[in-house]
Design an enzyme around this catalytic site. Structure first.
Site, PDB file in Angstrom:
ATOM      1  N   ASP A  93      43.382  45.245  62.626  1.00 47.27           N
ATOM      2  CA  ASP A  93      43.904  46.173  63.442  1.00 47.27           C
ATOM      3  C   ASP A  93      44.357  47.196  62.607  1.00 47.27           C
ATOM      4  O   ASP A  93      44.771  48.224  63.085  1.00 47.27           O
ATOM      5  CB  ASP A  93      45.076  45.521  64.129  1.00 47.27           C
ATOM      6  CG  ASP A  93      46.310  45.219  63.416  1.00 47.27           C
ATOM      7  OD1 ASP A  93      47.207  44.665  63.913  1.00 47.27           O
ATOM      8  OD2 ASP A  93      45.989  45.381  62.214  1.00 47.27           O
TER       9      ASP A  93
ATOM     10  N   ASP B 200      50.742  36.867  52.292  1.00 49.27           N
ATOM     11  CA  ASP B 200      51.012  38.068  51.470  1.00 49.27           C
ATOM     12  C   ASP B 200      52.176  38.133  50.489  1.00 49.27           C
ATOM     13  O   ASP B 200      51.815  38.486  49.414  1.00 49.27           O
ATOM     14  CB  ASP B 200      50.713  39.436  52.266  1.00 49.27           C
ATOM     15  CG  ASP B 200      51.728  39.280  53.420  1.00 49.27           C
ATOM     16  OD1 ASP B 200      51.741  40.057  54.166  1.00 49.27           O
ATOM     17  OD2 ASP B 200      52.512  38.272  53.771  1.00 49.27           O
TER      18      ASP B 200
END
Lengths: 330, 330
Positions: free
Chosen positions: A151, A244
């Site tokens: 996105d 992450d």
């Protein structure tokens, strides 16, 4: 004498005529050959349907990067972003990690709308896992990976510059989204962005992570990730989050330095609101940030220490977009 | 019984009195000792004339830097700047290169206005040469040199940050003033700033030098400079210019990389107009910039090639002065 053939006897004239015509034909062929050599090459840009020799194979593995984009329930955004990213300079290939379990990949549509500048590979997954994008894909040929969330739109200018910065800092995660952790007197860590008080190292703020959802890093780290303790995979799977943060721990531990280098983006956009799927990203979940603090503390246990280090280096592009952006009053 | 000594015989009372007073004295001494130990230390900041134990010797050569400032005909600016720079964090010592030939150094005045935070050494020169500041001074104890022009004021914040950046890039000239060279089709180089067309490497601008008049660099480069070809010294002496360009050639040749790392200053000022001496800097001479282009070409001859390399990395401090200066719209 050859030119007055009317006067010659029949057989002699026959032979002479033969010689004559042979010479003429040879001369004509030579002239034709010379003319052909001198003609300009036919330009093939007038033939758009003709498939060009793919140039990507000639891009050295050092001078190009592979885009890895994981996608779940936002195929409209995926396709929009693929149109944008397929033309980024130095892009070698795109690997789409297809987390839409059981759903057909849009390969037919993709092919019907070809040709495309670079190859795109759809990797069908069997389970919808956040860490699917951190596999060591065999299709990955380049030293550099660009990882993007499905996105997030970053301009080509930003990507070209950040790629050049990564080439100067290949052991770091070079990207656009900085975050930090804070220690507290209790010894429990907290995770956050700039709203959190700075770690207390003098002026300004510090970051200790660069998120991989908009960053370049060395493909070797995907190999390294396959050798993480099971507890790391369990943590990511339990939270469907923190892959992450785990990568930043891995890189910081490996280098002994701050894991990331922050490049300030000129044009970065979140397209979430533009999706027709009605699906909002994971970060909207109520517990998202608390989970991330939880992950930091769990990873410190797993790593038996805190390997993340702080940095306050912010990199921008000299003279771009404003050619005098480095000017001072002096 | 001891308290009714009036009733006791003389000699016995004498010995008892002796014992009594001894005990009392001992108890009082113990009490006094205990009280002294519990007293807070006298704060010596109420005694400004008392010279403190100098702390500079304890600053590691790696964690501090030496300021080298050359001065000519602007003693008023020099003294103003000394007051500012003497308190910069991590400063080890100041070396003033005194190019005012035959004029007394202001050492008496300096001492009479002491104490000072750090030692300042005045190096008296015999000839007024631009390259005097590039000597390998024996007083130089630190790995890092901060070189400043005697009319340039840079804020403490900028210097502290740039020093931390230098520590991460110790082989580069880390400073506040970027410049570039351009090649032209004729093969002749030109020197300039951002007004010159960029070298053509895509978007934005590039720089290939960082001027040493406001920069950190490794003291080892001063050693290296002593081994330059005579032609380099002759060039600098002929032009009374270009010592900084020569240093950039030296560093670029040595590293094979761009010589400088540009740190964008928040607060840098030229105090030239504030001088009472009426003296304007060399850069006001009509031929100044043309000289610098001339120097670039001469140095290319001397070096038998162009070692300078381009960079477009611009470094700023994350979250300073605006704590949200890294924020984006996403």
């Amino acid at each position: 004498r050859y030119f007055h053939f009317c006067k010659l006897p029949g057989r002699v004239m026959g032979i002479r005529l033969l010689r004559f015509t042979s010479v003429v034909i040879i001369v004509l062929l030579l002239v034709a050959g010379a003319l052909t050599a001198l003609l300009p090459n036919i330009k093939d840009d007038k033939m758009p349907n003709l498939r060009r020799e793919p140039k990507t194979q000639s891009q050295s593995a050092l001078d190009s990067f592979t885009l890895i984009m994981q996608t779940y329930n936002r195929t409209d955004l995926l396709l929009k972003l693929l149109n944008h990213y397929q033309a980024i300079p130095h892009l070698h290939k795109v690997i789409v990690v297809w987390n839409n379990i059981g759903e057909k990949i849009p390969e037919e549509m993709w092919n019907s709308l070809g040709p495309h500048p670079i190859p795109v590979v759809f990797k069908v997954q069997t389970v919808n896992r956040m860490r699917n994008r951190l596999q060591n894909f065999p299709e990955l040929e380049t030293k550099a990976v660009l990882m993007m969330d499905d996105d997030t739109l970053v301009s080509a200018h930003d990507l070209a510059f950040a790629f050049s910065v990564w080439q100067q800092f290949p052991e770091h995660i070079v990207g656009f989204v900085p975050r930090k952790h804070i220690s507290t007197p209790s010894g429990v860590y907290s995770y956050g962005s700039f709203e959190l008080q700075n770690p207390g190292f003098g002026n300004g703020d510090q970051y200790s992570m660069v998120l991989i959802g908009a960053a370049f890093f060395h493909s070797g780290y995907l190999e390294d990730f396959q050798r993480q303790p099971e507890a790391v995979y369990a943590l990511i799977d339990e939270t469907q989050n923190c892959d992450d943060i785990a990568m930043n721990f891995l890189v910081a531990k490996h280098t002994g330095k701050p894991s990331g280098v922050f490049v300030k983006p000129v044009d970065i956009r979140n397209l979430e609101k533009d999706t027709n799927s009605g699906y909002s990203g994971m970060w909207h979940r109520a517990e998202h940030l608390l989970q991330r603090s939880y992950c930091v503390n769990k990873l410190v246990n797993i790593y038996d220490g805190m390997p993340l280090k702080y940095s306050n280096i912010m990199i921008s592009q000299f003279g771009f977009p404003n050619y005098a952006n480095h000017k001072n009053k002096m």
